[in-house]
Design an enzyme around this catalytic site. Structure first.
Site, mmCIF file in Angstrom:
data_model
loop_
_atom_site.group_PDB
_atom_site.id
_atom_site.type_symbol
_atom_site.label_atom_id
_atom_site.label_comp_id
_atom_site.label_asym_id
_atom_site.label_seq_id
_atom_site.Cartn_x
_atom_site.Cartn_y
_atom_site.Cartn_z
ATOM 1 N N HIS A 256 3.574 3.031 8.358
ATOM 2 C CA HIS A 256 5.019 2.777 8.430
ATOM 3 C C HIS A 256 5.635 3.244 9.742
ATOM 4 O O HIS A 256 6.840 3.109 9.938
ATOM 5 C CB HIS A 256 5.721 3.436 7.242
ATOM 6 C CG HIS A 256 5.195 2.946 5.938
ATOM 7 N ND1 HIS A 256 5.556 1.747 5.390
ATOM 8 C CD2 HIS A 256 4.258 3.481 5.100
ATOM 9 C CE1 HIS A 256 4.902 1.568 4.253
ATOM 10 N NE2 HIS A 256 4.104 2.598 4.061
ATOM 11 N N SER B 7 5.026 6.757 2.262
ATOM 12 C CA SER B 7 5.407 5.370 1.988
ATOM 13 C C SER B 7 6.440 5.232 0.885
ATOM 14 O O SER B 7 7.130 4.221 0.833
ATOM 15 C CB SER B 7 4.163 4.533 1.677
ATOM 16 O OG SER B 7 3.385 5.155 0.685
ATOM 17 N N LYS C 153 2.687 -4.797 8.535
ATOM 18 C CA LYS C 153 4.034 -4.291 8.238
ATOM 19 C C LYS C 153 4.921 -4.606 9.447
ATOM 20 O O LYS C 153 5.258 -5.759 9.654
ATOM 21 C CB LYS C 153 3.939 -2.825 7.851
ATOM 22 C CG LYS C 153 3.258 -2.727 6.484
ATOM 23 C CD LYS C 153 2.950 -1.350 5.971
ATOM 24 C CE LYS C 153 2.354 -1.485 4.566
ATOM 25 N NZ LYS C 153 1.588 -0.324 4.157
HETATM 26 C C1 LIG Z 1 0.345 -0.374 3.245
HETATM 27 C C2 LIG Z 1 -0.353 0.905 3.465
HETATM 28 C C3 LIG Z 1 -1.738 0.941 3.641
HETATM 29 C C4 LIG Z 1 -2.607 -0.268 3.443
HETATM 30 O O1 LIG Z 1 -2.464 -1.159 4.473
HETATM 31 P P1 LIG Z 1 -2.785 -2.710 4.179
HETATM 32 O O2 LIG Z 1 -2.961 -3.301 5.510
HETATM 33 O O3 LIG Z 1 -1.591 -3.223 3.438
HETATM 34 O O4 LIG Z 1 -4.025 -2.743 3.342
HETATM 35 C C5 LIG Z 1 -2.321 2.148 3.947
HETATM 36 N N1 LIG Z 1 -1.580 3.267 4.057
HETATM 37 C C6 LIG Z 1 -0.248 3.270 3.860
HETATM 38 C C7 LIG Z 1 0.505 4.538 3.991
HETATM 39 C C8 LIG Z 1 0.407 2.085 3.550
HETATM 40 O O5 LIG Z 1 1.702 2.089 3.329
#
Ligand SMILES: *Cc1c(COP(=O)(O)O)cnc(C)c1O
Length: 397
Positions: A212, A184, A243
């Protein structure tokens, strides 16, 4: 007053290391062009990779969902909060990624953070289990591993030899190899085929966090499994829906027995109120877009913007990460210099977040640029020109 004084000492310590974080209230919908505390900004911060967060079809679906199902779910899933909308979404998600799994089933969660806690605590519940966790994994996977009863080994980043040695040396009854698919803060894609081969050889699960990749990777946006053409009974897949999917929540897809175990055992699933059903209803519309011609068009535009950013950026002092994804890090090093760079971009009307430890390793503070299909080529050109100029001109402040 000692209690408060202790806390203030902690906060002052963060400030002294340039580690204080600040929230900025955004007055407009998630989009490249925002109004933030009264001023217009062109943002390269969000994970809304396909530009769906304010899509008119999804806004309409949310209104429709609210009129069908109301606003709140009223209870947890195992009591009365499991709506028809949740059930329909889970069926769709199982079909969406299920071509890469054996006997697929999917389970919807309120957030990705909770999905990761659920997976690792349920699959790693046994003290005789062992978790092999990639060193660059997201905080939610680290916290899930800490909360599990299993013992935890951290695998050095992208070191397949070390992973093979750790798996070979393990006598654990259950082995869980856990990794982000797209890291990330780096944008780099993990070598999932090689990791899966090791897992199959050693009888281990491969737990993939595709936060992602879901929506952006693969010809049909089905994520990292589609990108690599993987198929295995050893896969446990987590995709987030806040996302690229533009809404919120997350899901785990895996063999039906794994999902049944989560429903029976995973405390972050059981002991929380189900997300509003209208969100699930909205996500059905989001999956229509992601898997259809519009989604393919948005991914093609996003990939063209990524290529443009990589060609136009010419850094000599700062380091541009080797990412091929929408996450494009510019590694600066010191916390202070990263903050100053972000502040100077802000003066030019550009919003790029400075990411500091503990989110990234000490000494690797960076600007994290994220691109979205909602950006234009002109907007990306404006950013690369500003970055090229800033890196060359000395900072007087
Ligand atoms: C954003 C993210 C999460 C958490 O997801 P949310 O739905 O925002 O709680 C978990 N793992 C990774 C790699 C992320 O980037």
């Amino acid at each position: 007053m000692d209690l408060i004084a202790n806390i203030n000492t902690t906060l002052a310590g963060l400030d002294a290391q340039s580690l204080t974080r600040r929230r900025r209230p955004v007055d407009t919908a998630c989009a490249p062009r925002l109004a933030v505390e009264g001023s217009p900004l062109l943002a390269f911060c969000s994970n809304d990779y396909l530009g769906l967060a304010a899509h008119p079809a999804l806004v309409a679906a949310l209104c429709e969902g609210a009129s069908m199902y109301g606003v709140g779910s009223g209870a947890s899933h195992l009591i009365s909060g499991h709506s028809r909308a949740h059930a329909l979404l889970e069926e769709r998600l199982a079909g969406f990624v299920g071509g890469h799994l054996v006997s697929p089933r999917a389970l919807y969660f309120c957030t990705g953070y909770m999905a990761n806690l659920a997976m690792l605590t349920a699959l790693g519940a046994d003290a005789n289990a062992e978790i092999f966790s990639e060193s660059l994994n997201h905080a939610s996977l680290i916290d899930g591993a800490r909360l599990a009863r299993a013992s935890v080994k951290v695998t050095p980043h992208a070191d397949l030899g070390a992973l093979a040695a750790q798996l070979g040396a393990s006598s654990a009854g259950t082995k869980l190899v856990v990794t982000d698919s797209v890291f990330s803060m780096d944008g780099e894609i993990a070598d999932l085929p090689a990791m899966l081969a090791l897992c199959e050889r050693h009888g281990a699960w491969l737990v993939i966090d595709d936060a992602h990749g879901f929506g952006t990777l693969g010809a049909n946006g089905r994520g990292a499994l589609e990108h690599f053409g993987l198929n295995s009974p050893n896969l446990v897949y987590m995709g987030t829906l806040g996302k690229a999917a533009g809404v919120g929540g997350a899901f785990v897809a895996a063999h039906a027995s794994v999902i049944e175990l989560l429903i029976q055992r995973a405390r972050p699933y059981i002991y929380t109120t189900a997300a509003p059903p209208a969100l699930s209803h909205t996500l059905l519309a989001s999956l229509d877009i992601i898997g259809g011609a519009e989604g393919a068009g948005r991914r093609a535009h996003l990939n063209a913007l990524i290529a443009q950013f990589r060609t136009e950026l010419r850094l000599t002092r700062w380091q541009h990460g080797a990412s091929e994804t929408a996450i494009q890090p510019i590694i600066i090093g010191s916390n202070e210099e990263a903050l100053r760079a972000a502040a100077r971009l802000h003066e030019r009307g550009l919003w790029v977040p400075a990411i500091r430890p503990p989110t990234v390793p000490v000494g690797t503070a960076r600007l994290r640029v994220t691109l979205s299909a909602a950006h234009t080529h002109e907007e990306v050109a404006q950013l690369t020109a500003a970055l090229n100029e800033l890196e060359r001109t000395p900072d007087e402040s």
